[in-house]
Design an enzyme around this catalytic site. Structure first.
Site, PDB file in Angstrom:
ATOM      1  N   LYS A 101      -1.549 -12.725  -3.874  1.00 42.37           N
ATOM      2  CA  LYS A 101      -0.372 -12.055  -4.431  1.00 42.37           C
ATOM      3  C   LYS A 101      -0.133 -12.574  -5.825  1.00 42.37           C
ATOM      4  O   LYS A 101      -0.528 -13.707  -6.151  1.00 42.37           O
ATOM      5  CB  LYS A 101       0.858 -12.360  -3.571  1.00 42.37           C
ATOM      6  CG  LYS A 101       1.977 -11.367  -3.733  1.00 42.37           C
ATOM      7  CD  LYS A 101       1.648 -10.097  -2.967  1.00 42.37           C
ATOM      8  CE  LYS A 101       2.817  -9.190  -2.776  1.00 42.37           C
ATOM      9  NZ  LYS A 101       2.580  -8.263  -1.654  1.00 42.37           N
ATOM     10  N   SER A 354      -5.670   0.846  -0.018  1.00 40.32           N
ATOM     11  CA  SER A 354      -6.246   0.122  -1.162  1.00 40.32           C
ATOM     12  C   SER A 354      -7.713  -0.226  -0.876  1.00 40.32           C
ATOM     13  O   SER A 354      -8.564  -0.172  -1.772  1.00 40.32           O
ATOM     14  CB  SER A 354      -5.483  -1.175  -1.422  1.00 40.32           C
ATOM     15  OG  SER A 354      -4.388  -0.949  -2.277  1.00 40.32           O
TER      16      SER A 354
HETATM   17  N1  GLU Z   1       1.735  -4.757  -2.230  1.00 40.82           N
HETATM   18  C1  GLU Z   1       1.283  -4.127  -1.025  1.00 40.82           C
HETATM   19  C2  GLU Z   1       1.472  -5.038   0.169  1.00 40.82           C
HETATM   20  O1  GLU Z   1       2.295  -5.923   0.148  1.00 40.82           O
HETATM   21  C3  GLU Z   1      -0.124  -3.553  -1.154  1.00 40.82           C
HETATM   22  C4  GLU Z   1      -1.187  -4.558  -1.414  1.00 40.82           C
HETATM   23  C5  GLU Z   1      -2.540  -3.947  -1.732  1.00 40.82           C
HETATM   24  O2  GLU Z   1      -2.667  -2.733  -1.700  1.00 40.82           O
HETATM   25  O3  GLU Z   1      -3.447  -4.727  -2.002  1.00 40.82           O
HETATM   26  O4  GLU Z   1       0.858  -4.885   1.185  1.00 40.82           O
END
Ligand code: GLU
Length: 425
Positions: A101, A354
């Site tokens: 993250k 994704s």
């Molecule tokens: N920010 C999103 C999550 O917390 C998507 C993360 C991603 O697609 O890598 O799952």
């Protein structure tokens, strides 16, 4: 970063399960963490500097994966916690990724679009050594959207001096984005909810839902749930909340917010859910207290804490955000027989699509929306089924079931490389 501690629940999962001590050792702290400062030349010529982070929590199953958020409350401990949840989420969904993250401590709504572009590019330049299609793949999160991901992919390609669309996901379609990525988190959450209520022998028509948060996750969830026959009785965003016990049609409200952005060529909406006529406005906090069947939490962490847990009436809480229920509040609600479907399952549709985007960006293939949605559905149904079966088998809450399955998946990989029983022998 130092004040992040793995949740007590994970300790209990380790104590109960047979995973080796090696996995516990690996999952106790992040494998890699970078703290940087992003200098930003403002439009008026002044220079600001914003703290920013990229944390890879665990990469046993593959390159790091997870979003980047732009928010004033971002800090090292938060980003680390979010990277920890990404690790469990990717493992639970059986994606070939570890968890990561990132975030910048900034209020992007106070910046011009060109300033946001420079900031996004500056972030990529600062973390470029850590990321990449085989290292760690950023994606959208709070206040980051396809346009921002497009700038980030472009910046990474410039730095790498080659076309690198697989370095980022959540890009605009025209830059190699995936069909159905924008609706994926909401759609995945709806699939989990549908699976859950089907197991309880209930029908969507009989279920009322209040939705906190009306961005990409909550807005799409509300629209899709409404179309699937559920009754949305309240919604809120960062500015206001509305309620109608007869049912709200969220589709025109969401379309209006999206149109505002598109027409004004804006990164963020300035309108709110309460801007349309004919709806009763309520205090945002009151939405959480409504006597509804389902409370869908799609805003930020810690929406429900020990301060307001006593007011929660909904028997079923679904986490579209990451960590919207604090650990203490979770214990109280579980004791009071509420069911909580955890974010690592409920909101995993985003990272799942994704993954499909990453596959397409690497191969040059293009899947149509139907294909993406069908694959998303089968993966979400599979993960939800495994969690629900584990709940029944071991008589544990959904979060504990999900964490156990995720940790066991990582433990199998750790063991395949040889764990302490192998080396001790
Ligand atoms: N920010 C999103 C999550 O917390 C998507 C993360 C991603 O697609 O890598 O799952």
């Amino acid at each position: 970063m130092s004040d992040f501690e793995i949740p007590a629940l994970l300790d209990r999962v380790f104590d109960r399960s047979e995973v080796s001590g090696d996995t516990r050792a690996l999952l106790t702290t992040p494998i890699r963490a970078l703290r940087v400062t992003i200098p930003l030349r403002r439009d008026d010529g002044t220079l600001d500097a914003y703290p920013a982070w990229r944390v890879q929590y665990d990469t046993t199953l593959g390159p790091g994966k997870g979003g980047v958020r732009f928010h004033p409350a971002v800090c090292g401990a938060e980003v680390t916690g979010l990277s920890f949840w990404m690790t469990l989420k990717c493992a639970l969904l059986d994606l070939p990724f570890g968890g990561a993250k990132g975030g910048i401590q900034v209020d992007p709504k106070a910046l011009s679009p060109l300033e946001v572009e420079r900031l996004a590019r500056g972030y990529v330049a600062a973390v470029a050594d850590l990321i990449g299609p085989d290292r760690d793949i950023p994606a959208p999160d709070v206040n980051t959207n396809p346009r921002i991901m497009g700038w980030m992919a472009d910046e990474y390609s410039k730095i790498a001096r080659s076309h690198q669309p697989a370095a980022m996901t959540g890009k605009p379609y025209e830059l190699g984005g995936c069909e159905a990525r924008m609706t994926a988190t909401g759609r995945g959450a709806l699939i989990v909810l549908q699976e859950w209520i089907a197991r309880q022998g209930k029908r969507p028509e009989d279920i009322t839902i209040a939705v906190q948060g009306f961005g990409s996750a909550g807005g799409n969830f509300a629209c899709l749930a409404h179309e699937a026959g559920f009754r949305i009785v309240a919604v809120s965003d960062s500015k206001a909340a509305i309620r109608d016990p007869e049912g709200i049609d969220p589709v025109p409200i969401f379309a209006c917010k999206q149109a505002e952005k598109e027409e004004g060529d804006m990164l963020y909406c300035s309108s709110s859910v309460a801007d349309q006529d004919g709806q009763e406005e309520i205090a945002q906090d009151d939405l959480l207290k409504l006597d509804v069947d389902v409370l869908a939490l799609a805003a930020m962490e810690d929406a429900v804490t020990k301060a307001n847990v006593g007011d929660i009436k909904a028997p079923l809480i679904v986490e579209l955000a990451n960590g919207p229920v604090s650990a203490e509040a979770d214990e109280t609600l579980t004791r009071r027989d509420h069911t909580l479907l955890p974010g690592v399952l409920v909101n995993a549709g985003g990272v799942t699509v994704s993954y499909y985007e990453w596959m397409q960006s690497r191969s040059g293939a293009h899947w149509d929306a139907e294909t993406v949605e069908a694959r998303l559905k089968s993966r979400m149904v599979d993960a939800a089924t495994r969690v629900f079966e584990r709940m029944d088998e071991e008589d544990v809450p959904a979060r504990e079931a999900a964490y156990s399955l995720a940790v066991e998946r990582i433990a199998r990989a750790v063991k395949s490389r040889g764990d302490r029983s192998y080396f001790a022998g």
